[in-house]
Design a protein around this motif. Structure first.
Motif, PDB file in Angstrom:
ATOM      1  N   ASP A 215      90.871 109.973  77.106  1.00  0.00           N
ATOM      2  CA  ASP A 215      90.954 110.607  78.466  1.00  0.00           C
ATOM      3  C   ASP A 215      91.557 109.917  79.271  1.00  0.00           C
ATOM      4  OD1 ASP A 215      90.638 113.725  76.889  1.00  0.00           O
ATOM      5  OD2 ASP A 215      88.240 113.449  77.762  1.00  0.00           O
ATOM      6  N   GLU A 216      90.933 108.735  79.438  1.00  0.00           N
ATOM      7  CA  GLU A 216      91.065 107.971  80.421  1.00  0.00           C
ATOM      8  C   GLU A 216      92.568 106.996  80.365  1.00  0.00           C
ATOM      9  OE1 GLU A 216      88.670 103.714  82.263  1.00  0.00           O
ATOM     10  OE2 GLU A 216      87.801 104.595  80.579  1.00  0.00           O
ATOM     11  N   ASP A 217      92.912 107.097  79.036  1.00  0.00           N
ATOM     12  CA  ASP A 217      93.650 105.867  79.274  1.00  0.00           C
ATOM     13  C   ASP A 217      95.151 107.509  79.208  1.00  0.00           C
ATOM     14  OD1 ASP A 217      93.208 104.162  77.955  1.00  0.00           O
ATOM     15  OD2 ASP A 217      92.690 104.482  76.169  1.00  0.00           O
ATOM     16  N   TYR A 218      94.847 108.249  79.032  1.00  0.00           N
ATOM     17  CA  TYR A 218      95.660 109.673  78.961  1.00  0.00           C
ATOM     18  C   TYR A 218      96.004 109.253  80.496  1.00  0.00           C
ATOM     19  CZ  TYR A 218      98.242 113.633  79.067  1.00  0.00           C
ATOM     20  OH  TYR A 218      99.866 114.657  79.465  1.00  0.00           O
ATOM     21  N   GLU A 219      94.948 109.792  81.086  1.00  0.00           N
ATOM     22  CA  GLU A 219      95.212 108.982  82.823  1.00  0.00           C
ATOM     23  C   GLU A 219      96.019 108.561  83.068  1.00  0.00           C
ATOM     24  OE1 GLU A 219      95.122 112.284  84.914  1.00  0.00           O
ATOM     25  OE2 GLU A 219      94.707 113.604  83.146  1.00  0.00           O
TER      26      GLU A 219
ATOM     27  N   ILE B 120     102.870  99.133  79.949  1.00  0.00           N
ATOM     28  CA  ILE B 120     101.869  98.843  79.815  1.00  0.00           C
ATOM     29  C   ILE B 120     101.464  99.458  80.584  1.00  0.00           C
ATOM     30  CG2 ILE B 120      99.548  96.982  81.087  1.00  0.00           C
ATOM     31  CD1 ILE B 120     101.657  94.902  79.456  1.00  0.00           C
ATOM     32  N   PHE B 121     100.126 100.204  80.423  1.00  0.00           N
ATOM     33  CA  PHE B 121      99.017 101.231  80.938  1.00  0.00           C
ATOM     34  C   PHE B 121      97.911 100.604  81.520  1.00  0.00           C
ATOM     35  CE2 PHE B 121      98.817 102.731  77.574  1.00  0.00           C
ATOM     36  CZ  PHE B 121      96.403 103.372  76.996  1.00  0.00           C
ATOM     37  N   ASP B 122      97.263  99.403  81.059  1.00  0.00           N
ATOM     38  CA  ASP B 122      96.447  98.984  81.407  1.00  0.00           C
ATOM     39  C   ASP B 122      96.273  97.925  80.816  1.00  0.00           C
ATOM     40  OD1 ASP B 122      93.452  99.344  82.108  1.00  0.00           O
ATOM     41  OD2 ASP B 122      92.683  99.727  80.728  1.00  0.00           O
ATOM     42  N   THR B 123      95.571  96.670  81.369  1.00  0.00           N
ATOM     43  CA  THR B 123      94.882  95.310  80.808  1.00  0.00           C
ATOM     44  C   THR B 123      94.060  95.297  81.418  1.00  0.00           C
ATOM     45  OG1 THR B 123      95.718  94.588  83.754  1.00  0.00           O
ATOM     46  CG2 THR B 123      97.682  94.702  82.027  1.00  0.00           C
ATOM     47  N   ARG B 124      93.113  93.582  80.704  1.00  0.00           N
ATOM     48  CA  ARG B 124      92.135  93.501  81.284  1.00  0.00           C
ATOM     49  C   ARG B 124      92.070  91.421  80.278  1.00  0.00           C
ATOM     50  NH1 ARG B 124      92.055  96.318  76.124  1.00  0.00           N
ATOM     51  NH2 ARG B 124      91.247  94.925  74.563  1.00  0.00           N
ATOM     52  N   VAL B 125      91.264  91.033  80.821  1.00  0.00           N
ATOM     53  CA  VAL B 125      90.795  89.222  80.391  1.00  0.00           C
ATOM     54  C   VAL B 125      89.802  89.782  79.531  1.00  0.00           C
ATOM     55  CG1 VAL B 125      90.499  87.226  81.095  1.00  0.00           C
ATOM     56  CG2 VAL B 125      92.251  88.684  82.347  1.00  0.00           C
ATOM     57  N   GLU B 126      89.158  89.055  78.155  1.00  0.00           N
ATOM     58  CA  GLU B 126      88.559  89.040  77.664  1.00  0.00           C
ATOM     59  C   GLU B 126      87.875  87.346  77.047  1.00  0.00           C
ATOM     60  OE1 GLU B 126      88.204  91.307  73.522  1.00  0.00           O
ATOM     61  OE2 GLU B 126      88.001  92.790  74.986  1.00  0.00           O
ATOM     62  N   LYS B 127      86.537  87.298  76.862  1.00  0.00           N
ATOM     63  CA  LYS B 127      86.720  86.221  76.076  1.00  0.00           C
ATOM     64  C   LYS B 127      86.190  86.508  74.712  1.00  0.00           C
ATOM     65  CE  LYS B 127      82.986  82.875  76.294  1.00  0.00           C
ATOM     66  NZ  LYS B 127      81.474  82.683  77.042  1.00  0.00           N
ATOM     67  N   GLN B 128      87.193  85.250  74.162  1.00  0.00           N
ATOM     68  CA  GLN B 128      86.852  85.644  72.585  1.00  0.00           C
ATOM     69  C   GLN B 128      85.209  84.098  72.323  1.00  0.00           C
ATOM     70  OE1 GLN B 128      89.037  86.808  70.583  1.00  0.00           O
ATOM     71  NE2 GLN B 128      88.315  86.437  68.633  1.00  0.00           N
ATOM     72  N   GLU B 129      84.231  85.202  71.674  1.00  0.00           N
ATOM     73  CA  GLU B 129      83.135  84.658  71.851  1.00  0.00           C
ATOM     74  C   GLU B 129      83.402  83.773  70.498  1.00  0.00           C
ATOM     75  OE1 GLU B 129      80.273  84.463  72.998  1.00  0.00           O
ATOM     76  OE2 GLU B 129      80.809  86.406  74.607  1.00  0.00           O
ATOM     77  N   GLY B 130      82.499  82.062  70.960  1.00  0.00           N
ATOM     78  CA  GLY B 130      82.707  81.518  69.691  1.00  0.00           C
ATOM     79  C   GLY B 130      83.885  80.497  69.735  1.00  0.00           C
ATOM     80  N   CYS B 131      84.449  80.429  70.342  1.00  0.00           N
ATOM     81  CA  CYS B 131      85.635  80.056  70.056  1.00  0.00           C
ATOM     82  C   CYS B 131      86.279  79.483  71.735  1.00  0.00           C
ATOM     83  CB  CYS B 131      87.386  81.124  70.520  1.00  0.00           C
ATOM     84  SG  CYS B 131      87.333  82.112  68.450  1.00  0.00           S
ATOM     85  N   LYS B 132      86.846  78.162  71.374  1.00  0.00           N
ATOM     86  CA  LYS B 132      87.668  77.238  72.350  1.00  0.00           C
ATOM     87  C   LYS B 132      88.584  76.967  72.140  1.00  0.00           C
ATOM     88  CE  LYS B 132      83.007  76.314  73.662  1.00  0.00           C
ATOM     89  NZ  LYS B 132      82.388  76.104  75.209  1.00  0.00           N
TER      90      LYS B 132
END
Length: 320
Positions: free
Chosen positions: A14-18, A84-96
């Motif tokens: 629902d959130e994406d559709y809106e 694009i309708f949504d974006t986010r910055v996400e940490k990749q755990e355990g990776c450098k």
């Protein structure tokens, strides 16, 4: 490490559709829309020896919302395939990253309309054929890892990828100016990823750094596709300037020849033409200025001035 590019299609909540409805001109049924995740870029060092700073990823997060997806950075509206309708910055755990920082991704959700025209594209995305993507953006800061200088403002002679002492040269891109689009591409720039950056560069700052790198190179030098475009554009400008300079020199030759003929009227014009023809533009300007000063120092003689008579009476100005 998660590769950049399309991850997989996702169910439409629902959130994406809106969020999608903000960009459509009519309300589509949910089963008419195809939604998928895209990894746009990260803060890792790529094949061009450049990386986005974490702050740049966060700035681009809002800039890429609503941006269209196309093929190979084509500017044709017919090549627009997704948005694009949504974006986010996400940490990749355990990776450098290659330089030891925590690895972060700029991720996005995109949608396209299911249709006969898009059926093949959707099938290729689901099959993992259309996967690698590229971002097109502008960055205001480009800092060298060796000297810490911003090559956009102070210049830097270090060559990307070359090792100086114990430090490898790479450039950190920060202070995002704008995001333009993202594209499906065949060859990614980032290792284990799918990003080829296309930066809109203002002025000749980047070109100056390319020229410095070429001059200081002591062996083979590899340039990127964007750098080759910069050099090609620079050559085109030089060719145009050369034509204008040639026309200006022709005018200087005519002017200096005229001034020589006027100063020395008894000498043949052909001699002056031969002499002036081999002069440089700097010499022509010098001769022109000198001859013009000489010309201006001679008072003009009135055409109707009468001749002085031999029997002119002295002190006639005192006669009443």
């Amino acid at each position: 490490m998660t590769a950049f590019g399309v991850e997989k299609s996702v169910s439409l909540c629902d959130e994406d559709y809106e969020k999608i409805r903000r960009y459509t001109q009519k309300d589509f049924d949910r089963d008419e829309l195809f939604v998928f995740n895209v990894n746009l870029c990260s803060n890792d060092i790529d094949r061009d020896y450049e990386k986005f700073s974490l702050s740049a990823l966060n700035e681009m997060k809002s800039l890429f919302e609503g941006k269209t997806g196309i093929f190979d950075h084509s500017m044709k509206s017919s090549d627009q395939i997704a948005r694009i309708f949504d974006t986010r910055v996400e940490k990749q755990e355990g990776c450098k990253t290659a330089d030891g920082e925590d690895l972060y991704f700029l991720k996005a959700k995109a949608y396209m309309v299911k249709s006969d025209d898009n059926a093949g594209i959707i099938r290729d995305i689901e099959a993992g054929i259309k996967k690698e993507v590229s971002v097109s953006c502008s960055m205001k800061s480009r800092v060298c890892s060796v000297c810490g200088k911003d090559s956009r403002t102070s210049g830097c002679g270090h060559i990307a990828g070359k090792v100086y002492g114990s430090k490898q040269c790479y450039y950190t891109l920060s202070d995002a100016g704008d995001a333009y689009e993202w594209s499906f591409v065949a060859v990614p720039a980032q290792r284990n990823a799918g990003v080829t950056k296309s930066f809109r560069i203002k002025g000749d700052e980047a070109l100056e750094n390319i020229i410095k790198a070429i001059k200081s190179a002591d062996g083979d030098l590899t340039i990127t596709k964007s750098q080759s475009r910069e050099i090609a554009d620079y050559i085109t400008c030089l060719e145009e300037d050369s034509q204008i300079a040639g026309q200006y020199r022709d005018e200087l030759v005519k002017e200096v020849t005229r001034l020589f003929c006027k100063a020395l009227p008894k000498v043949e014009t052909k001699l002056f033409s031969s002499l002036v023809g081999v002069m440089t533009a700097k010499e022509l300007i010098s001769f022109r200025d000198s001859l013009q000063k000489s010309e201006d120092s001679v008072p003009p003689k009135p055409q109707l001035a009468g001749k002085a008579t031999k029997n002119q009476i002295k002190n006639s100005q005192f006669r009443i």
